[in-house]
Scaffold this motif. Structure first.
Motif, short mmCIF file in Angstrom:
data_model
loop_
_atom_site.label_atom_id
_atom_site.label_comp_id
_atom_site.label_asym_id
_atom_site.label_seq_id
_atom_site.Cartn_x
_atom_site.Cartn_y
_atom_site.Cartn_z
N ALA A 20 0.81 -1.21 0.00
CA ALA A 20 0.00 0.00 0.00
C ALA A 20 0.85 1.27 0.00
CB ALA A 20 -0.93 0.00 1.20
N VAL A 21 2.15 1.13 0.31
CA VAL A 21 2.96 2.33 0.51
C VAL A 21 2.87 3.30 -0.66
CG1 VAL A 21 5.31 3.18 0.75
CG2 VAL A 21 4.54 1.27 2.16
N LEU A 22 3.25 2.81 -1.85
CA LEU A 22 3.29 3.73 -2.99
C LEU A 22 1.92 4.27 -3.38
CD1 LEU A 22 6.07 2.16 -5.19
CD2 LEU A 22 6.11 4.32 -3.95
N PRO A 23 0.91 3.38 -3.53
CA PRO A 23 -0.42 3.91 -3.87
C PRO A 23 -0.93 4.89 -2.81
CG PRO A 23 -0.38 1.54 -4.18
CD PRO A 23 0.91 1.90 -3.52
N ALA A 24 -0.63 4.61 -1.54
CA ALA A 24 -1.14 5.49 -0.47
C ALA A 24 -0.50 6.86 -0.58
CB ALA A 24 -0.85 4.87 0.89
N ILE A 25 0.80 6.89 -0.85
CA ILE A 25 1.48 8.18 -1.00
C ILE A 25 0.85 8.94 -2.16
CG2 ILE A 25 3.66 9.26 -1.66
CD1 ILE A 25 5.08 7.12 -0.05
N ARG A 26 0.61 8.20 -3.23
CA ARG A 26 0.02 8.83 -4.41
C ARG A 26 -1.36 9.42 -4.08
NH1 ARG A 26 0.33 5.77 -10.07
NH2 ARG A 26 -0.57 7.38 -11.37
N ALA A 27 -2.13 8.61 -3.32
CA ALA A 27 -3.48 9.09 -2.98
C ALA A 27 -3.40 10.32 -2.10
CB ALA A 27 -4.24 7.98 -2.26
N ALA A 28 -2.43 10.32 -1.16
CA ALA A 28 -2.33 11.43 -0.23
C ALA A 28 -1.89 12.71 -0.95
CB ALA A 28 -1.35 11.09 0.88
N ARG A 29 -1.19 12.54 -2.07
CA ARG A 29 -0.67 13.71 -2.77
C ARG A 29 -1.66 14.32 -3.74
NH1 ARG A 29 5.17 11.88 -4.38
NH2 ARG A 29 6.22 12.11 -2.38
N ILE A 30 -2.82 13.69 -3.86
CA ILE A 30 -3.79 14.20 -4.84
C ILE A 30 -4.12 15.65 -4.53
CG2 ILE A 30 -6.23 14.07 -5.42
CD1 ILE A 30 -5.92 11.06 -5.51
N ASN A 31 -4.06 16.47 -5.58
CA ASN A 31 -4.39 17.88 -5.46
C ASN A 31 -5.90 18.01 -5.35
OD1 ASN A 31 -5.37 20.42 -6.46
ND2 ASN A 31 -3.24 20.89 -6.97
#
Lengths: 849, 254
Positions: free
Chosen positions: A830-841
């Motif tokens: 989940a690490v990478l997808p979670a970071i991506r989700a958290a960075r959503i503008n």
């Protein structure tokens, strides 16, 4: 259309390569297996061509027992020395030499341990002087009966030097010799193909390696000028008659090499097995990736349809994409496979004691196999999503067609049917109803069971996932994550199914091996009434054995009540190849191994009598008083009379011969010894005395019952570890699948995530939500895997009941470990997808079209 | 009422078309016996309030949706009852689309997007016509750009060029200006009108914007799944007036 396809492919290259990785690994195993086999095969060819380069024609007596080369070196029948004179008299023979060469000369190194080789033979031979091939590096040839020379590789492995006194185990127990010379081979080689070689004087070699004086194992013949080896072979065969095999050097080399290659093909099959696992998991992964891609491209594909693309063209474009992915994955896999094949060949060469490798070979089969497998798997996996793509209505280009939540009925029924087929196949295969195709039936059953369960997964996922998710529902992000993981049961199912396959296989194998281990332990614990056991691990090409004199000396030790030495050999009994055994103390059958008489007297044996098990008696239609001809590895056939029949059990052998017969066994020494102590005798008091007796038998050791069980089951442990490491690969691929699924879910839900962030979900909460989703999916997969694996393992254990696996032992600890591991896998994935989700503008996501 | 034009042949024709969704209690009729003809070489707008069935009518005319009752024809082809292969051929040969969302493939350049329908059908473009289309949409210097590098108006012009280049019997435009600012919208509409006037293209456009409808030669009004009115040579004012009457509670006749 083609260009549109390729361009859209390029736009998604990372994701496709990620899913292609599974194919890369599978293809790597396939091509690696072929490269390894080819490289080693040609290396063997070269080794034996070299070893037999000096021989034009070789004469040997027909072996008493035709052992297939894969089972071990055939034991050549000694021929009288007089044959040498007959051979020399044949026209066209320039020179002939009587050769003694037999497996089983085990030198004891300076550390007191036998120098083992992992596969190549340990040859004991008679010294015939130097030749073009063989050159003394140091010292001289053996002249006295207590002198030997050995090859340089053996001298180095045993850390012995010229002048040392060294012990050698042969047919006879340990004997001491003076090392008078060390030799090597032309080209500066220390060994040929890793073989260990000990050369004695001819009479000593005859006695120790062949068991009697004035015999040879073969005659090496040089053809006179102008006579071809083939012609000389035919001439010799005609002169000597049907009792002798005459072969040219080339034939011998080819035969020897073919034997090793047969052994190699087993290794090849293991690698291909792992390739199959990787590809099976990969199929799920690719299926999932393409399904998601098709779902994401709904509007685009609908547009294609609206501007005139036919359904076939849409299928074509998806399949083309799959082909491209398969092609790239195959190329990468082939390259990796060549590397792995080369590495394994190198390791194999090192392990085999310095096998000189022929150049790396990439056979056509490796290339063909790589591309066929890689592209076929990818295309097959993409076919279903492609079909789905072609069913997208063109109207979807104009409006957001909510893809209806298709009912799971069809999938579930299909899954039930496929699972049923798998169960039936497993039943047939394990129950022994499939005859010759048992293995294929079982494998087919496992495959069907996996696919069937995978199809059933969506329907199972609903209750199980919501139950699992309940653990995380105490927080809002946890609840959202749980709901998300239940949102698309098909996608969750396929992702979990990929993990299931790996975990199920590991669990299944663990169940089987643990049960085997437990059963062996229980058997030894409950049934064998011996406090001390003498045995050795069989890591070399032949089982460890020890001096029979130890048995008598042990019996004389105070407190030792009964001693039995067990011998074994493959013999021809009444025309059929059968394992025969000798118990030095026939009474031990009842008193140590708990055998029960079914007919006749099983407590004693006259030299011409034999005992058989009830199973053997039934199969061969024998009863007390029947006479049976028996041909052992050495000597002539003899007829024995059945004097008793014992009930078949785990511990009984099919046939037991009188102690006198052991002299004609291939290994005429006991391979296991069992000691029963008098009541009240301390094991600790006796054990050191036995250890001293075994000083000259370094291959074996004495252990108490617990130690013996450990020794017997230790090999299973290392086997289990090896399988677990290789199957870990399947789990790694499954992790990639989870990452892939999550990344796509995040992408799909950009707008929704933006909305959640807009109404106040913090970054950390967003990440937690994604992590919960991953953990729920992976625990679900692991749970399925544990259940399916336990089922498969239990089925196999049930089927092996007759083979001695009586106890079903479930590795609870392992299972819990898998579940915890799955949770960790989920967090990691989940690490990478979670970071991506958290960075959503936030703004961008809501405005996002 | 029935909207007909007494001309020799219509480019598209609906004959007593019914479209009913759902069944039983939940049954909703989106179209209730619509008959209409869209004559060749003219620019027709279909207007109506939300839920009037104007989009459904267009989808049925274009063969994207099936009709419950009645028949639809494009040119001399009866669309109703065609199988998937027949519908695919129809879309290749006789129908072009312009969408509200432009629907360009983001990975392809403008030129590749324009030529996509032809390359899907495996045909070569007519170079002279291709030049005419490119010049008409005024995108010659933008052909190598991807959609993301173009403005909304430019993207929609690419989409128009894509529809025109195959010279279909009829182009269906679904709210083509819905996603554009008024200036770009006007540009696109002028361009559509020109392609009708100068090149004899047939266009059927669904819109709810009276200004957009005013560019058409004729406007057909739909309400509650039926054609209720029509205007020839409309202006924004006349369209707006008619719309107001449609919104009025009293049923407006002709």
């Amino acid at each position: 259309m083609l260009r549109a396809t390729l361009k859209s492919l390029l736009a998604r290259k990372l994701r496709l390569l990620l899913s292609g990785l599974a194919v890369v690994l599978g293809v790597m195993f396939v091509s690696g297996a072929f490269v390894l086999t080819d490289t080693l095969g040609r290396s063997f060819d070269a080794v034996f061509a070299d070893a037999y380069a000096e021989v034009d024609v070789s004469v040997e007596a027909k072996p008493k027992i035709d052992v297939s080369t894969a089972e071990g070196m055939p034991l050549s029948t000694p021929m009288p020395a007089s044959v040498l004179d007959r051979v020399k008299a044949v026209p066209g023979v320039a020179d002939a030499a009587g050769v003694v060469a037999a497996e089983g000369a085990r030198m004891i190194g300076s550390n007191g341990k036998v120098v083992t080789s992992f596969g190549p033979p340990q040859l004991g031979q008679n010294w015939l002087g130097e030749s073009d091939l063989l050159e003394l590096r140091e010292g001289r040839g053996p002249q006295a009966d207590d002198e030997i020379v050995i090859n340089a590789a053996l001298a180095e492995a045993g850390k012995v030097k010229v002048g040392d006194r060294v012990g050698v185990l042969t047919l006879a127990p340990k004997k001491e010799f003076t090392l008078v010379g060390v030799f090597g081979y032309s080209g500066g080689r220390d060994s040929i193909g890793g073989a260990n070689e000990v050369y004695f004087t001819t009479p000593v070699a005859q006695q120790l390696m062949l068991g009697k004086p004035d015999v040879f194992s073969n005659i090496s013949v040089q053809a006179a000028d102008g006579t071809t080896p083939a012609a000389l072979r035919d001439e010799l065969a005609r002169t000597l008659g049907a009792d002798y095999q005459v072969k040219t050097g080339e034939q011998l080399a080819a035969d020897a090499s073919a034997g090793l290659k047969e052994g190699l093909s087993f290794f090849n099959k293991i690698l291909l097995g792992f390739a199959a696992v990787a590809l099976l998991v990969g199929t799920f992964l690719i299926l999932n990736t393409f399904s998601i891609i098709v779902a994401q491209r709904t509007r685009e594909l609908a547009l294609m349809r609206a501007i005139g693309a036919s359904g076939k063209q849409v299928i074509g474009s998806v399949v083309l994409e799959a082909l491209a992915v398969g092609l790239i994955a195959s190329v990468l896999g082939l390259a990796a496979g060549i590397g792995v094949g080369a590495l394994l060949a190198y390791l194999f060469g090192q392990l085999a004691g310095g096998l000189t490798l022929a150049g790396l070979g990439v056979p056509a089969s490796a290339v063909f196999g790589a591309f066929a497998v890689g592209m076929l798997i990818t295309v097959v996996a993409a076919l279903l999503p492609a079909l789905r793509a072609s069913r997208i209505p063109p109207i979807a280009a104009m409006q957001d067609v909510a893809t209806p939540d298709r009912p799971l009925t069809k999938v579930t029924i299909g899954g039930a049917v496929v699972t049923g087929i798998g169960a039936v196949l497993l039943f047939l295969g394990l129950g022994g109803h499939a005859g010759d195709s048992t293995l294929a039936t079982i494998l087919g059953g496992v495959l069907f069971a996996f696919i069937g369960v995978a199809l059933l997964t969506p329907i199972i996922s609903r209750p199980v996932v919501s139950l699992l998710g309940a653990m995380f529902s105490w927080s809002v992000p946890g609840k959202l994550g749980r709901l998300n993981s239940g949102r698309n049961p098909r996608r969750t199912a396929i992702t979990a199914a990929a993990l299931m396959v790996g975990i199920a296989l590991v669990t299944g194998v663990t169940v089987i091996l643990d049960s085997a281990k437990g059963s062996i332990g229980a058997l030894a614990e409950d049934t064998i009434k011996a406090e001390l056991v003498i045995s050795g691990s069989t890591s070399g090409p032949r089982p460890a054995s020890f001096d029979p004199a130890v048995l008598e000396k042990a019996a004389a030790i105070p407190g030792v009540q009964m001693v039995d030495g067990e011998y074994g050999d493959m013999a021809v009994v009444g025309g059929q190849r059968t394992w025969v055994a000798v118990s030095s103390n026939v009474a031990a059958l009842q008193q140590i191994f708990g055998a029960k008489a079914a007919a006749g007297d099983i407590s004693k044996l006259a030299p011409d009598q034999m005992l058989v098990s009830s199973d053997t008696a039934k199969a061969r239609n024998l009863s007390v008083g029947s006479t049976v001809p028996v041909q052992l590895s050495r000597g002539d056939a003899r007829t024995y009379t059945v004097s008793g029949i014992y009930e078949s059990s785990q511990l009984t052998n099919p046939v037991t011969l009188p102690p006198q017969a052991a002299a004609d066994f291939a290994i005429p020494q006991p391979i296991q010894g069992f000691l029963q102590l008098a009541p009240g005798t301390s094991v600790d008091a006796v054990q050191p005395q036995i250890e001293r007796l075994l000083a000259d038998s370094p291959e074996v050791s004495v252990a108490d019952r617990a130690g013996f069980i450990e020794q017997q089951t230790g090999q299973l442990d290392s086997l289990l570890q090896m399988i677990q490491i290789l199957l870990a690969l399947a789990i790694v691929i499954a992790v990639l699948g989870i990452i892939n699924t999550l990344a796509l879910s995040v992408l799909e839900r950009t707008r929704e995530l933006g909305l959640l962030r807009a109404i106040g979900l913090r970054r950390a909460q967003t990440m937690r939500m994604i992590t919960v989703e991953a953990v729920v999916i992976s625990i679900f997969g692991a749970l399925l895997g544990v259940v399916v694996g336990t089922g498969l393992g239990a089925a196999v254990v049930e089927a092996l009941k007759d083979e001695g696996i009586t106890d079903l032992i479930l590795p609870w600890g392992q299972m819990v470990t898998f579940l915890i591991l799955a949770a960790i896998i989920g967090v990691v994935a989940a690490v990478l997808p979670a970071i991506r989700a958290a960075r959503i503008n936030v703004l961008g996501a809501i405005a996002h079209d | 009422m029935t909207a007909t034009v007494g001309q020799e042949q219509a480019a598209a024709r609906a004959n007593d078309v019914w479209k009913v969704y759902g069944s039983g209690e939940a049954q909703v009729a989106a179209l209730r016996g619509v008959s209409a003809e869209f004559e060749r070489g003219r620019f027709t707008a279909i207007m109506g309030p939300s839920g009037s069935g104007k989009s459904t009518l267009m989808h049925c005319l274009a063969g994207l949706d099936t009709v419950t009752k009645g028949t639809v024809m494009i040119g001399d082809t009866t669309v109703t009852g065609l199988n998937d292969a027949g519908l695919t051929k129809l879309r290749r040969d006789k129908v072009g689309f312009i969408f509200q969302q432009f629907n360009l493939l983001p990975t392809l350049t403008a030129q590749e997007n324009i030529l996509l329908p032809l390359s899907i059908a495996g045909r070569k473009p007519d170079p002279a016509w291709y030049d005419v289309v490119i010049d008409t949409v005024g995108l010659r210097d933008r052909l190598g750009h991807r959609p993301a590098q173009l403005s909304g108006g430019q993207q929609q012009r690419v989409a128009c060029a894509r529809a025109l280049v195959a010279r279909p019997e009829v182009i269906f435009a679904d709210e083509p200006t819905g996603n554009l600012d008024s200036r770009s919208g006007a540009e696109v509409l002028k361009f559509l009108r020109n392609s009708v006037r100068e090149h004899g293209q047939t266009i059927v456009m669904v819109t709810h914007d009276p200004t957009a409808a005013a560019y058409a030669d004729r406007v057909v009004f739909l309400a509650d799944g039926q054609i209720v009115s029509e205007l020839i040579e409309p202006t924004a004012e006349t369209v707006l007036d008619t719309m107001k009457k449609l919104d009025a509670p009293v049923e407006v006749g002709n």
